[in-house]
Design an enzyme around this catalytic site. Structure first.
Site, short mmCIF file in Angstrom:
data_model
loop_
_atom_site.label_atom_id
_atom_site.label_comp_id
_atom_site.label_asym_id
_atom_site.label_seq_id
_atom_site.Cartn_x
_atom_site.Cartn_y
_atom_site.Cartn_z
N THR A 1 2.30 1.25 4.34
CA THR A 1 0.88 1.12 4.66
C THR A 1 0.22 -0.03 3.91
O THR A 1 -0.74 -0.62 4.41
CB THR A 1 0.16 2.46 4.39
OG1 THR A 1 1.01 3.52 4.80
CG2 THR A 1 -1.12 2.57 5.14
N LYS B 1 -2.17 7.46 -0.18
CA LYS B 1 -1.71 6.12 0.25
C LYS B 1 -2.71 5.46 1.21
O LYS B 1 -2.81 4.23 1.26
CB LYS B 1 -0.30 6.19 0.83
CG LYS B 1 -0.13 6.92 2.16
CD LYS B 1 -0.34 6.05 3.39
CE LYS B 1 -0.38 6.87 4.65
NZ LYS B 1 -0.72 6.09 5.85
O1 LIG Z 1 -2.40 3.42 10.66
P1 LIG Z 1 -2.49 4.23 9.40
O2 LIG Z 1 -2.99 3.43 8.25
O3 LIG Z 1 -3.22 5.52 9.63
O4 LIG Z 1 -0.99 4.62 9.00
C1 LIG Z 1 -0.24 5.38 9.89
C2 LIG Z 1 0.80 6.19 9.15
O5 LIG Z 1 0.18 7.08 8.24
C3 LIG Z 1 1.82 5.35 8.44
O6 LIG Z 1 2.79 6.16 7.86
#
Ligand SMILES: O=P(O)(O)OC[C@H](O)CO
Ligand SMILES: NC(=O)c1ccc[n+]([C@@H]2O[C@H](COP(=O)([O-])OP(=O)(O)OC[C@H]3O[C@@H](n4cnc5c(N)ncnc54)[C@H](O)[C@@H]3O)[C@@H](O)[C@H]2O)c1
Length: 326
Positions: free
Chosen positions: A247, A190
């Site tokens: 995300t 993701k």
């Molecule tokens: O800020 P990110 O893109 O690393 O997302 C944080 C978390 O993985 C969201 O679930």
């Protein structure tokens, strides 16, 4: 009464700090370990962490740089970046002489080995009971006690369930699972897909394109998941589709924010960890090794490595042959 009264969180970044708060809220004795002694002392006295501004650490959380102190806990949460997880577990390994749950909280795949986080834990600390915690959860939301739900998977369902009991609270709801691989694939992929969607939004391709890219991204995440034995309900659950939706829709995500900046032709935000940048090349290597097509992830990897411009990558995706939806 939980079997796991004490919890140590290894890695005092945004996520480690939020998870320490979660464990304290659930009534556990909590140790937050920072590798840098000065950093630990600063957080211990100020009760806040510049990586998670505006969040006050509960007074009962012990902040330390003494690994032996942290390693005494009944369960360990590893909240370093994915590419540093092996180093952290290597340091802990000599302290883990009996079965202790070690929960990977990083989202990624190891460079060079193509290993997922729980495999790295099993290799580096043979007595550990590896588990994984992942799902739609921004550290800031979690630390502030905003409602969050995640998946926590371990090989043994009874263990996964006990870990959920130890960490869960009304505002942090882990769901237990035994599909470790499914949870790991969702969390790793993701981040890469969120960079793609951020790029599309930065290029002002429109809300319809954002939905299409997220959905086709999910299709490729699912293809890889199926090939590696993940369960369908995990891929459509919190750690798969749930985290992808979060995300790919919010500039609060560092991965989405990286894509957004690239799409706008701006400098990416400095000093922010965007795991997808590190996962992209290894994700596409892994997919290729399984003969799985991941065109969106491939486009992200080509843009990040400089092999393709953004416009060429978009054009490449839009001119792929028409095909059945699968
Ligand atoms: O800020 P990110 O893109 O690393 O997302 C944080 C978390 O993985 C969201 O679930
Ligand atoms: N921030 C979030 O909202 C969030 C939510 C869920 C999952 N995650 C995942 O958690 C992981 C960490 O992200 P973060 O947001 O805390 O990043 P961060 O940049 O805020 O913090 C990372 C921390 O790890 C420490 N670290 C690096 N190498 C280490 C090592 N070898 N030993 C011990 N500590 C080490 C760094 O000093 C830093 O304090 C990533 O895989 C991320 O995808 C983050």
């Amino acid at each position: 009464m939980t079997a796991f009264q004490s919890v140590a969180v290894i890695g005092a970044g945004a996520w480690g700090t939020a998870l320490a708060t979660v464990a304290a809220r659930a009534g556990r004795e909590v140790t937050l370990w920072a590798r840098n002694a000065e950093h630990a002392a600063r957080i211990a006295s100020s009760r806040d962490n510049p990586r998670l501004p505006g969040v006050q650490l509960a007074p009962e959380i012990v902040v330390t740089s003494e690994l032996a102190l942290a390693a005494r806990a009944d369960m360990l949460l590893i909240a370093t970046p994915a590419q540093h997880l092996r180093g952290a577990v290597n340091m802990l390994a000599s302290h883990i002489t009996k079965p202790v749950p070690v929960i990977a909280c990083a989202k990624g795949i190891e460079h060079g080995t193509h290993k997922f986080m729980t495999d790295v834990i099993a290799e580096a600390a043979p007595h550990a009971q590896p588990a994984i915690l992942s799902g739609p959860s921004f550290a800031d939301d979690v630390a502030r006690g905003q409602p969050t739900a995640v998946t926590l998977a371990a090989k043994d369902d009874a263990l996964a369930s006990q870990l959920v009991q130890a960490l869960g609270s009304p505002t942090f709801r882990p769901y237990h699972s035994t599909d470790i691989r499914g949870v790991e694939i969702g969390g790793a992929a993701k981040n890469v897909l969120a960079i793609a969607v951020g790029i599309a939004v930065g290029r002002k391709l429109g809300a319809s394109a954002q939905a299409a890219l997220t959905t086709r991204g999910f299709a490729e995440l699912t293809r890889l998941g199926r090939a590696l034995g993940a369960r369908g309900e995990t891929l459509t659950g919190l750690s798969g589709l749930g985290d992808l939706i979060l995300t790919c829709a919010s500039p609060q995500s560092r991965n989405f924010a990286l894509g957004l900046a690239l799409g706008r032709g701006e400098q990416p935000p400095a000093g922010k960890l965007a795991e997808g940048e590190f996962t992209a090349p290894v994700l596409i290597e892994l997919a290729a090794s399984q003969s799985i097509e991941m065109p969106v992830s491939e486009a992200v990897a080509s843009i990040l490595s400089g092999r393709s411009t953004i416009d060429a990558a978009i054009s490449g995706l839009l001119t792929r042959p028409f095909k059945a939806e699968e």
